[in-house]
Enzyme design. Structure first.
Site, PDB file in Angstrom:
ATOM      1  N   PRO A  94       0.823  -1.230   0.000  1.00 37.37           N
ATOM      2  CG  PRO A  94      -0.706  -1.549   1.716  1.00 37.37           C
ATOM      3  CD  PRO A  94       0.621  -2.025   1.217  1.00 37.37           C
ATOM      4  CB  ILE A  95       1.636   3.760  -2.308  1.00 36.67           C
ATOM      5  CG1 ILE A  95       2.782   2.772  -2.538  1.00 36.67           C
ATOM      6  CG2 ILE A  95       2.098   5.206  -2.498  1.00 36.67           C
ATOM      7  CD1 ILE A  95       3.324   2.744  -3.936  1.00 36.67           C
TER       8      ILE A  95
END
Lengths: 63, 63, 63, 63, 63, 63
Positions: free
Chosen positions: C2-3
């Site tokens: 996840p970013i």
């Protein structure tokens, strides 16, 4: 730790996107001396009706 | 007035995304002393073929 | 993988931002069963004059 | 060379999005004295379940 | 009409950023058969204290 | 609940940015029938050296 977002009008093939991910990552790695394994590339494919160029959706410019 | 964009590889269930929205909003509210009602969280789910890690699409790394 | 991009009005202290990075990462890790070491959080601090709320810059709403 | 990203809860009609692209581009052109042909507007339509407001997905707030 | 956002920890020289813009644009042009003049690359330089990796700001990981 | 990110080459005055925030918010409100108070506009001012057009930084194209 470069993070890249690429916004495209929808259409490129899976092979084109795969080679784009590879070539963009190599370009970043080479120019910034950044290890490949730290690079992330996220593609956002945008429908032609949702990509506005000069005030018009691309679907009207290139129907 | 914090605005959060979360980019994920597609897959999480509706329940996971709902709990992620709640927990991220609480984390922001707590650490920044920001009222919950001002916080926005936008999830961008990305297909495995469109998320590049170390020069390869995630669809090739974890098929 | 996840970013997360967090957009804030400028102002929080270094300690607040550090605890925000930690708490948001833990919230993502817990709710999505994602390993901490894969999570990235990028903070974008925005000047009050450049953050518009209801048609006005925040610098005029909360001077 | 202004580049605009608009994030919306899904729902607007094609006509609404087309008029939004046109009106936002004109607003940018007018206020910044920027030629229309240089302006890009990208719409990101977000499912209600993926747009968090005050810690809850919009799908729970406005079902 | 590809639009690219690159998020980096602050530090690269002007020459490195210039060569990164050129090489990334060429990589996009080649892999997607897109004319160079349509490509935009926006660099977001992020302070080390504002870039979180595995729950910690980069300023603590690589001081 | 529209959220707008505008990316500009640095330069516009405070007055230009203020009128841009107002006009863009009105354009969104009108075209999408969205209440003004729900709209957010975030401006990202980008240095000329960090905004690439056709493979070159804007600082080289318009010095």
């Amino acid at each position: 730790m470069p993070i890249v977002h690429v916004h495209l009008i929808e259409g490129p093939s899976r092979e084109q996107k795969e080679s784009m991910i590879r070539e963009v990552s190599q370009a970043i790695s080479r120019s910034l001396a950044s290890p490949m394994e730290r690079i992330r590339v996220i593609i956002h494919e945008i429908p032609r009706s949702d990509f506005g160029i000069a005030g018009e959706p691309a679907s009207k410019l290139h129907p």
